[in-house]
Write an enzyme that holds these catalytic residues in place. Structure first.
Site, PDB file in Angstrom:
ATOM      1  N   HIS A  76      18.032  11.921  21.484  1.00  0.00           N
ATOM      2  CA  HIS A  76      16.650  12.875  21.332  1.00  0.00           C
ATOM      3  C   HIS A  76      16.307  12.707  20.295  1.00  0.00           C
ATOM      4  CE1 HIS A  76      15.266  16.671  19.719  1.00  0.00           C
ATOM      5  NE2 HIS A  76      16.392  16.589  18.291  1.00  0.00           N
ATOM      6  N   HIS A 142      17.717  20.483  21.665  1.00  0.00           N
ATOM      7  CA  HIS A 142      17.132  21.683  20.452  1.00  0.00           C
ATOM      8  C   HIS A 142      15.789  21.547  20.658  1.00  0.00           C
ATOM      9  CE1 HIS A 142      15.173  21.295  16.236  1.00  0.00           C
ATOM     10  NE2 HIS A 142      14.951  22.575  16.440  1.00  0.00           N
ATOM     11  N   HIS A 220      25.173  16.062  13.069  1.00  0.00           N
ATOM     12  CA  HIS A 220      24.657  16.517  11.723  1.00  0.00           C
ATOM     13  C   HIS A 220      25.910  17.019  11.384  1.00  0.00           C
ATOM     14  CE1 HIS A 220      20.418  16.013  11.769  1.00  0.00           C
ATOM     15  NE2 HIS A 220      20.776  16.873  12.704  1.00  0.00           N
TER      16      HIS A 220
END
Ligand code: FEO
Length: 391
Positions: A76, A142, A220
């Protein structure tokens, strides 16, 4: 060093200090997770935010000589994961950089890289020796470029943003942290980041059907090794927009009139035995409100009228909620005014635009609510609670 499975290591960084993650309050900091896979060849999957490069490099050096890394995989391109890529590519200039096609375009927009990026269209998987890295695009889980990396030999999914939490901790795994804190932070993360992307997140979850997963290692927070089913079940519930019999009231107030109305409505809701929480926007950050709102069925928004318009703090959270597009909510607006009103109409229009089913009402009172008006607000709370129970 943190070993996830034989030959797979966490080499990320812990950001204990961050409290604002693009507008979302991160009370407990976060981590930027990077994963090193050491086999006959060496791969680094994801990187860290640029200021944390040295911390990641120190961790890599405990395991391998970083100049020997063969592959730099970017799941990402958002800078919290790609920020250290340029420095890493300088340490290992011979390493092949691999990303999704959109990821390559985005990385090239953000950075000046000396190495060309290989698209996963050309290399949907790579062999490291005994381990294989499979790359799967999960657009909009995302950003449009998002992808995940799966290691079938170890049943490990490096899921990038999906299944993450903003949680800095000394524990790296789900069985090393307080489960209630972990659930809260996973909820806050989904609510504030992934909620509007539920369709694409659902598609990504469906694409995992039949895939054997023992460990989910997001980019995360903690790594799910104890029971990855826990977070999968929560995601399935969230993407469906499942709600609980619960109401969230949010408001701001100038001279306590809107506050009095909020409390009267909440009393009516409590009269009916429905759970309710009130958030004064002077006290509660918008992202904490959204965390509470994620699986609540009802939402009530109160605003005083200021200069014939909505109160600025209420306008702010309405803009935030409108962008997050909550699912399956019923709601209403209320407020107070001194001259001609205006806030309630604005709040209703914004709630409607956010996809909230509106319950019409006339809970908007001049200056200070009278005893009768307080009674009326409480009665409205009771009838709203009834609708929450019915729906
Ligand atoms: Fe954690 Fe979309 O970046």
């Amino acid at each position: 060093m943190t070993k996830i499975k034989e030959g797979i290591y966490w080499v990320g960084a812990i950001d204990w200090d961050i409290r604002d993650f693009h507008g979302y309050i991160t009370h407990r900091g976060t981590t930027y997770n990077a994963y090193l896979i050491k086999d006959e060849k060496i791969a680094l999957v994801d990187f860290v935010k640029e200021p944390f490069f040295d911390e990641m490099l120190d961790r890599i050096e405990e395991i391998v000589d970083p100049t020997k890394i063969d592959y730099l995989i970017s799941n990402h391109a958002e800078p919290d994961h790609s920020g250290a890529l340029v420095k890493m590519a300088k340490v290992a200039p011979q390493a092949e950089i691999i990303a999704s096609e959109r990821g390559a375009n985005t990385l090239n927009k953000y950075y000046s890289l000396d190495t060309p990026i290989t698209s996963i269209k050309e290399k949907p998987q790579i062999e490291l020796g005994t381990k294989t890295l499979h790359f799967v695009e999960v657009p909009m889980a995302h950003w449009p470029d998002s992808m995940v990396t799966y290691i079938p030999e170890d049943k490990v999914l490096l899921s990038n943003d999906a299944f993450g939490q903003h949680l800095a901790s000394s524990g790296r795994f789900d069985d090393e942290v307080d489960p209630d804190i972990l659930k809260h932070e996973a909820t806050a993360y989904y609510g504030n980041i992934l909620m509007p992307l539920w369709r694409t997140v659902n598609r990504a979850i469906n694409s995992l059907e039949g895939v054997e997963i023992e460990i989910i290692a997001p980019s995360h927070g903690i790594i799910w090794r104890g029971n990855p089913g826990t977070i999968l079940e929560l995601y399935v519930k969230w993407v469906k927009g499942a709600t609980e019999e619960r109401v969230v009231i949010l408001y701001d107030t100038m001279w306590k009139s809107t506050e009095k109305i909020a409390k009267a409505i909440s009393q009516g809701i409590m009269d009916e035995g429905v759970s309710v929480r009130i958030h004064n926007l002077k006290v509660t950050h918008r992202s904490d409100v959204v965390t509470d709102l994620l699986d609540a069925r009802g939402v009530l928004v109160g605003s005083p009228t200021l200069n014939n318009h909505v109160f600025p703090s209420v306008a702010g959270i309405l803009a935030y909620i409108r962008g997050l597009k909550p699912q399956n909510k019923i709601g209403a607006a209320f407020g107070s005014y001194g001259w001609g009103g205006g806030a309630k109409r604005y709040v209703e229009a914004e709630m409607k635009a956010a996809g909230i089913e509106l319950i019409e009402n006339d809970i908007e009172f001049l200056y200070k609510p009278t005893k009768d008006e307080i009674k009326k607000a409480r009665e409205f709370g009771r009838s709203f609670a009834g609708k929450i129970k019915e729906s």
